[in-house]
Design a protein around this motif. Structure first.
Motif, PDB file in Angstrom:
ATOM      1  N   TYR A  29     -11.213   9.213  -5.958  1.00 29.52           N
ATOM      2  CA  TYR A  29     -10.539  10.421  -6.458  1.00 29.52           C
ATOM      3  C   TYR A  29     -10.932  10.684  -7.910  1.00 29.52           C
ATOM      4  O   TYR A  29     -11.196  11.834  -8.305  1.00 29.52           O
ATOM      5  CB  TYR A  29      -9.028  10.247  -6.333  1.00 29.52           C
ATOM      6  CG  TYR A  29      -8.216  11.359  -6.963  1.00 29.52           C
ATOM      7  CD1 TYR A  29      -8.019  12.567  -6.301  1.00 29.52           C
ATOM      8  CD2 TYR A  29      -7.651  11.201  -8.229  1.00 29.52           C
ATOM      9  CE1 TYR A  29      -7.281  13.598  -6.880  1.00 29.52           C
ATOM     10  CE2 TYR A  29      -6.909  12.219  -8.817  1.00 29.52           C
ATOM     11  CZ  TYR A  29      -6.733  13.412  -8.140  1.00 29.52           C
ATOM     12  OH  TYR A  29      -6.001  14.425  -8.723  1.00 29.52           O
ATOM     13  N   PRO A  41       0.813  -1.218   0.000  1.00 23.98           N
ATOM     14  CA  PRO A  41       0.000   0.000   0.000  1.00 23.98           C
ATOM     15  C   PRO A  41       0.851   1.276   0.000  1.00 23.98           C
ATOM     16  O   PRO A  41       0.472   2.282  -0.597  1.00 23.98           O
ATOM     17  CB  PRO A  41      -0.816  -0.120   1.285  1.00 23.98           C
ATOM     18  CG  PRO A  41      -0.847  -1.584   1.582  1.00 23.98           C
ATOM     19  CD  PRO A  41       0.474  -2.115   1.108  1.00 23.98           C
ATOM     20  N   GLU A  42       2.009   1.210   0.694  1.00 21.94           N
ATOM     21  CA  GLU A  42       2.877   2.393   0.739  1.00 21.94           C
ATOM     22  C   GLU A  42       3.361   2.770  -0.658  1.00 21.94           C
ATOM     23  O   GLU A  42       3.396   3.952  -1.034  1.00 21.94           O
ATOM     24  CB  GLU A  42       4.071   2.137   1.657  1.00 21.94           C
ATOM     25  CG  GLU A  42       3.694   1.876   3.114  1.00 21.94           C
ATOM     26  CD  GLU A  42       3.244   0.447   3.354  1.00 21.94           C
ATOM     27  OE1 GLU A  42       3.385  -0.383   2.417  1.00 21.94           O
ATOM     28  OE2 GLU A  42       2.735   0.165   4.455  1.00 21.94           O
ATOM     29  N   ASP A  52       0.493   4.385  -2.646  1.00 22.48           N
ATOM     30  CA  ASP A  52       0.273   5.788  -2.260  1.00 22.48           C
ATOM     31  C   ASP A  52       1.350   6.693  -2.860  1.00 22.48           C
ATOM     32  O   ASP A  52       1.062   7.789  -3.355  1.00 22.48           O
ATOM     33  CB  ASP A  52       0.276   5.921  -0.734  1.00 22.48           C
ATOM     34  CG  ASP A  52      -0.963   5.312  -0.102  1.00 22.48           C
ATOM     35  OD1 ASP A  52      -1.962   5.139  -0.825  1.00 22.48           O
ATOM     36  OD2 ASP A  52      -0.929   4.997   1.108  1.00 22.48           O
ATOM     37  N   GLU A  53       2.603   6.214  -2.812  1.00 19.06           N
ATOM     38  CA  GLU A  53       3.698   7.014  -3.345  1.00 19.06           C
ATOM     39  C   GLU A  53       3.549   7.205  -4.857  1.00 19.06           C
ATOM     40  O   GLU A  53       3.761   8.304  -5.392  1.00 19.06           O
ATOM     41  CB  GLU A  53       5.038   6.323  -3.027  1.00 19.06           C
ATOM     42  CG  GLU A  53       6.244   7.167  -3.381  1.00 19.06           C
ATOM     43  CD  GLU A  53       7.548   6.476  -2.993  1.00 19.06           C
ATOM     44  OE1 GLU A  53       8.604   6.958  -3.439  1.00 19.06           O
ATOM     45  OE2 GLU A  53       7.496   5.456  -2.259  1.00 19.06           O
ATOM     46  N   SER A  74     -10.076   3.821  -3.088  1.00 14.60           N
ATOM     47  CA  SER A  74      -9.627   5.180  -2.801  1.00 14.60           C
ATOM     48  C   SER A  74      -9.264   5.930  -4.090  1.00 14.60           C
ATOM     49  O   SER A  74      -9.622   7.102  -4.261  1.00 14.60           O
ATOM     50  CB  SER A  74      -8.424   5.130  -1.860  1.00 14.60           C
ATOM     51  OG  SER A  74      -7.925   6.420  -1.619  1.00 14.60           O
ATOM     52  N   CYS A  79      -7.287   0.298  -1.574  1.00 18.02           N
ATOM     53  CA  CYS A  79      -6.501   1.286  -2.326  1.00 18.02           C
ATOM     54  C   CYS A  79      -7.173   1.569  -3.674  1.00 18.02           C
ATOM     55  O   CYS A  79      -7.224   2.714  -4.128  1.00 18.02           O
ATOM     56  CB  CYS A  79      -5.077   0.773  -2.543  1.00 18.02           C
ATOM     57  SG  CYS A  79      -4.086   0.684  -1.039  1.00 18.02           S
ATOM     58  N   THR A 101       0.699   7.000  -6.735  1.00 18.79           N
ATOM     59  CA  THR A 101      -0.456   7.832  -7.091  1.00 18.79           C
ATOM     60  C   THR A 101      -0.180   9.307  -6.796  1.00 18.79           C
ATOM     61  O   THR A 101      -0.560  10.186  -7.575  1.00 18.79           O
ATOM     62  CB  THR A 101      -1.717   7.377  -6.334  1.00 18.79           C
ATOM     63  OG1 THR A 101      -1.428   7.315  -4.929  1.00 18.79           O
ATOM     64  CG2 THR A 101      -2.173   6.010  -6.800  1.00 18.79           C
ATOM     65  N   ASN A 102       0.491   9.567  -5.675  1.00 18.80           N
ATOM     66  CA  ASN A 102       0.833  10.964  -5.372  1.00 18.80           C
ATOM     67  C   ASN A 102       1.814  11.517  -6.401  1.00 18.80           C
ATOM     68  O   ASN A 102       1.728  12.687  -6.794  1.00 18.80           O
ATOM     69  CB  ASN A 102       1.428  11.065  -3.968  1.00 18.80           C
ATOM     70  CG  ASN A 102       0.382  10.849  -2.886  1.00 18.80           C
ATOM     71  OD1 ASN A 102      -0.793  11.131  -3.081  1.00 18.80           O
ATOM     72  ND2 ASN A 102       0.813  10.334  -1.740  1.00 18.80           N
TER      73      ASN A 102
END
Length: 484
Positions: A97, A44-45, A48-49, A93, A90, A51-52
């Motif tokens: 967005y 998951p980390e 997130d990295e 999420s 994820c 997608t950001n």
């Protein structure tokens, strides 16, 4: 995971150091690799990295935002295929967005449809993005394949989370309304699905959803079923829309359906519960509108007034029925004698040792009048009628006569419920007549309710033993007093 991390680092270097044209070309290849690798990476980390990074590299308001609009939905779809719930979260999420930013649906229509198909694989609720994505697709003029709609609904079964179901049905109504009659495909749902949704709407007290189901019935030109009628009637009653409930009840009868006793009972409970004013209003509605007055609606009034302990008003409703040319049915007399039993139960309370003779005469007279009217109407006593009559006779202290009624019902071949057997057995036992009580228990099989319940046999035996011990003690005590 290491390979995916390495590819991601290479991606960032290429995007920052190469010329824009070549950099974007290589980036596209690496994004495909990373997207596929995310399914196995289980990190998951990293997601997130990534997608950001995409949001920062291809920001809103720039021409390159189109890459964000293409890549993020693809990543969300790949993550949705993961077995790990965290990875699926994820995916949700990211899709949230996408919907929030209102990405153009025509860029990734195949991806979005594939995303919708995943709905049938898991239990969906209002927090799932599927129904919102479907609504967004339809709002933007997209017409998904009809088979995908059923797959979408399957994911929300058993439809008890009614908010997303209402959004989906609203979109289906829009799609079907815009479909030409000559079209080879349409967006029709089968009656079974509509009935299941309607039943869930009653459980969740969602009248708007039930009305939407009826809008679809009209649009599809389906004939309403008995189940759909009952559901919309109960939905109206639950929301205190009594006029609509009685109107639907009469439409149900005019459509050739006979409202069930269970439906009439639930409707009577709703209009009579707590507020006497609602009961009075229901009676005024029916009396003032000829199209609302019928045997089913008057039966609801009779039982509702009986539940309010107003037997006199219930009898007056019956008289009003006859004066207006309505034909009483079995439910009419079943509810009348039940109302009489409810009234008698309050008069002959366990603490009332010596009820007034006029009270007993009043109950017997009322029961006789009901039976006489029923005989004149040519209606035979039902299982429910016998049950209420047995309870009524036991309540006023005449269990021996109740046993005669039981024998009469068995002789006529009318099935007697086990509740009647249990009620009469306990009353006879409480009077010390255990011989008669045991005879009633033995009648279970011939009465049509199978073998005697084991708990009843055991409790009756224990009661009899306690009663006999108490009698022996009383006899011995009296003999000791005489000898002194």
């Amino acid at each position: 995971r290491n390979n995916t991390r390495y590819a991601f680092e290479v991606l960032k270097v290429l995007e920052s150091s190469l010329a824009e044209k070549n950099g974007k070309l290589v980036s596209a290849i690496l994004y495909r690799y990373i997207r596929n690798g995310l399914v196995k990476a289980n990190s998951p980390e990293l997601i997130d990295e990534l997608t950001n990074h995409i949001k920062e590299t291809y920001p809103e308001g720039s021409k390159s935002v189109i890459y964000q609009q293409i890549i993020l939905p693809e990543i969300s779809l790949e993550l949705l295929k993961h077995k790990n719930p965290t990875m699926k979260a994820c995916a949700t999420s990211i899709m949230d967005y996408v919907l929030e930013k209102r990405f153009p649906v025509d860029l990734n229509s195949d991806v979005y449809e594939a995303f919708l198909e995943r709905a049938e694989l898991g239990k969906c609720d209002r927090d799932s993005p599927f129904h919102r994505l479907f609504t967004e697709l339809v709002t933007n003029g997209y017409r998904p394949d009809p088979s995908r709609i059923m797959k979408l609904l399957t994911g929300y079964y058993p439809f008890t989370d009614t908010q997303p179901i209402q959004e989906i049905l609203t979109s289906i109504h829009k799609l079907q309304s815009e479909t030409p009659q000559s079209a080879l495909t349409d967006y029709k749902l089968d009656l079974g699905t509509l009935e299941a949704i309607s039943t869930a709407a009653v459980q969740e007290k969602n009248l708007d959803l039930n009305l939407l189901v009826w809008d679809l019935l009209d649009l599809y030109q389906y004939k309403p079923t008995e189940c759909l009628f009952e559901n919309v009637i109960l939905s109206c009653a639950l929301r205190k829309r009594d006029e609509n409930a009685f109107a639907a009840l009469m439409d149900m009868e005019r459509s050739g359906f006979t409202p069930s006793r269970a439906l009439l009972r639930r409707l009577a409970v709703k209009v009579s519960y707590k507020s006497h004013g609602r009961m009075v209003n229901a009676r005024n509605l029916i009396y003032d509108a000829a199209d609302l007055m019928g045997t089913p609606s008057m039966n609801v009034l009779i039982l509702g007034l009986g539940m309010r302990r107003d037997i006199q008003a219930a009898m007056e409703v019956y008289d009003h029925m006859i004066l207006n040319g309505l034909v009483a049915d079995g439910n009419t007399f079943d509810f009348l004698i039940e109302a009489l039993y409810i009234d008698a139960k309050d008069i002959f309370t366990p603490n009332e040792e010596n009820p007034r003779p006029e009270d007993e005469d009043y109950v017997i007279s009322g029961m006789g009048m009901i039976e006489k009217s029923m005989e004149a109407a040519g209606i035979e006593p039902s299982t429910h009628f016998y049950h209420e009559k047995i309870r009524l006779l036991c309540t006023i202290g005449r269990p021996e006569e109740a046993k005669i009624v039981l024998d009469e019902a068995i002789e006529k071949g009318t099935r007697i419920g086990v509740g009647s057997i249990v009620f009469l057995t306990y009353r006879l036992a409480s009077n010390g007549d255990f011989d008669a009580a045991n005879q009633v228990v033995e009648l279970c099989s011939v009465a049509g309710c199978g073998d005697p319940p084991e708990y009843l046999v055991v409790q009756l035996k224990n009661r009899e033993e306690r009663w006999r011990r108490r009698r022996r003690f009383e006899i011995n005590h009296d003999e000791d007093d005489d000898s002194e």
